[in-house]
Motif scaffolding. Structure first.
Motif, PDB file in Angstrom:
ATOM      1  N   CYS A   4       0.855  -1.178   0.000  1.00  0.00           N
ATOM      2  CA  CYS A   4       0.000   0.000   0.000  1.00  0.00           C
ATOM      3  C   CYS A   4       0.900   1.240   0.000  1.00  0.00           C
ATOM      4  O   CYS A   4       1.926   1.279   0.691  1.00  0.00           O
ATOM      5  N   CYS A  32       2.221   2.467   5.665  1.00  0.00           N
ATOM      6  CA  CYS A  32       1.454   1.223   5.546  1.00  0.00           C
ATOM      7  C   CYS A  32       2.279   0.188   4.791  1.00  0.00           C
ATOM      8  O   CYS A  32       2.862   0.484   3.755  1.00  0.00           O
ATOM      9  N   ARG A  40       0.923  -3.039   4.069  1.00  0.00           N
ATOM     10  CA  ARG A  40       0.055  -4.124   3.596  1.00  0.00           C
ATOM     11  C   ARG A  40       0.405  -4.457   2.147  1.00  0.00           C
ATOM     12  O   ARG A  40       0.636  -3.581   1.319  1.00  0.00           O
ATOM     13  N   SER A  75      -4.386  -5.247  -1.718  1.00  0.00           N
ATOM     14  CA  SER A  75      -4.798  -3.847  -1.783  1.00  0.00           C
ATOM     15  C   SER A  75      -5.541  -3.573  -3.088  1.00  0.00           C
ATOM     16  O   SER A  75      -5.553  -4.405  -3.996  1.00  0.00           O
ATOM     17  N   CYS A 135      -4.541  -0.028   0.479  1.00  0.00           N
ATOM     18  CA  CYS A 135      -5.315  -1.027   1.197  1.00  0.00           C
ATOM     19  C   CYS A 135      -6.728  -0.480   1.404  1.00  0.00           C
ATOM     20  O   CYS A 135      -6.957   0.729   1.300  1.00  0.00           O
ATOM     21  N   PRO A 136      -7.716  -1.336   1.664  1.00  0.00           N
ATOM     22  CA  PRO A 136      -9.095  -0.856   1.786  1.00  0.00           C
ATOM     23  C   PRO A 136      -9.266   0.280   2.792  1.00  0.00           C
ATOM     24  O   PRO A 136     -10.017   1.237   2.545  1.00  0.00           O
ATOM     25  N   TYR A 137      -8.543   0.209   3.925  1.00  0.00           N
ATOM     26  CA  TYR A 137      -8.685   1.260   4.938  1.00  0.00           C
ATOM     27  C   TYR A 137      -8.168   2.597   4.407  1.00  0.00           C
ATOM     28  O   TYR A 137      -8.851   3.623   4.488  1.00  0.00           O
ATOM     29  N   HIS A 138      -6.940   2.605   3.841  1.00  0.00           N
ATOM     30  CA  HIS A 138      -6.378   3.863   3.361  1.00  0.00           C
ATOM     31  C   HIS A 138      -7.014   4.325   2.059  1.00  0.00           C
ATOM     32  O   HIS A 138      -6.960   5.515   1.723  1.00  0.00           O
ATOM     33  N   ALA A 181     -10.241   4.256   1.740  1.00  0.00           N
ATOM     34  CA  ALA A 181     -11.332   5.056   2.292  1.00  0.00           C
ATOM     35  C   ALA A 181     -10.817   6.374   2.854  1.00  0.00           C
ATOM     36  O   ALA A 181     -11.472   7.421   2.696  1.00  0.00           O
ATOM     37  N   VAL A 182      -9.645   6.346   3.501  1.00  0.00           N
ATOM     38  CA  VAL A 182      -9.051   7.585   4.029  1.00  0.00           C
ATOM     39  C   VAL A 182      -8.821   8.581   2.907  1.00  0.00           C
ATOM     40  O   VAL A 182      -9.127   9.772   3.021  1.00  0.00           O
TER      41      VAL A 182
END
Length: 226
Positions: A116, A121, A123, A128, A151-154, A156-157
């Motif tokens: 990522c 990050c 990941r 990702s 990655c899915p979290y970042h 969205a960020v």
């Protein structure tokens, strides 16, 4: 089409209709309107301009000679611009022609990013998403300089906060935080083509004094009148 005056059999009619649809999109009486075959030919731009004899490539067939490539290009109703890596030939840009990222470009990005690309990050890129840094709906292009793994979290960020990425053109990505701080993420692999070494300049020729070219005054063979 099987009228009393038609001499062709039903099988022959079916074969002719299929041929008409594949070649022209429609039959002579208008059957099959809107059906058309799509032929994908990769044409090197220098070959198209007559500056190179590099062959083209017909999808599903293989290499084709430059003259055939130019003839097909001359009759093509439209073009899709593709940018490719100068060594591997991987497509690096689809421009605005498609949102979907080609499989070969995905593999190329996996090697470049490896993880990522959000600061800190780690990941794996395989787990990702491939994200358009400038969103597609905002004019972003599908090319290597606008795509990066998140990655899915970042992901969205990046989409829902003021964290903003900017590609620097050499694989590096500069992230700006909501507070205005900047962080540069280096690529895991340098995917730029090797630079061609510049030739070393030749040493200057030794200076030769004009006086060395004239005969010596006391030279007995010096018969030049003064």
């Amino acid at each position: 089409m099987q009228r009393p005056d038609e001499t062709r059999t039903l099988t022959q009619l079916a074969a002719d209709v299929l041929t008409d649809v594949l070649i022209g999109g429609v039959t002579p009486d208008g059957t099959g309107a809107g059906v058309a075959a799509q032929v994908n030919v990769t044409v090197p731009v220098l070959t198209l301009l007559g500056k190179s004899e590099e062959p083209g490539y017909l999808a599903g067939y293989g290499p084709i000679d430059p003259d055939t490539v130019r003839r097909l290009a001359a009759g093509a109703p439209s073009f899709t611009r593709l940018l490719t890596h100068p060594e591997t030939g991987v497509v690096l840009s689809m421009g605005r022609d498609t949102y979907k990222v080609p499989a070969a470009l995905k593999r190329w990005l996996e090697v470049r990013d490896e993880t990522c690309t959000f600061p800190g990050c780690r990941r794996s890129a395989k787990r990702s998403d491939v994200d358009h840094s400038v969103e597609w709906q905002h004019g972003g292009q599908t090319d290597a300089m606008n795509l990066a793994h998140l990655c899915p979290y970042h992901h969205a960020v990046k989409s829902y906060t003021r964290w903003t990425p900017r590609h620097l053109g050499d694989g590096r990505i500069e992230w700006t935080s909501p507070a205005g701080y900047r962080y540069i993420v280096e690529p895991s692999a340098d995917m730029r083509p090797p630079r061609t070494p510049q030739p070393q300049p030749k040493p200057p020729a030794p200076a030769v004094g004009v006086w060395n070219l004239d005969p010596e005054p006391d030279d007995p063979d010096n018969t030049t009148p003064f």
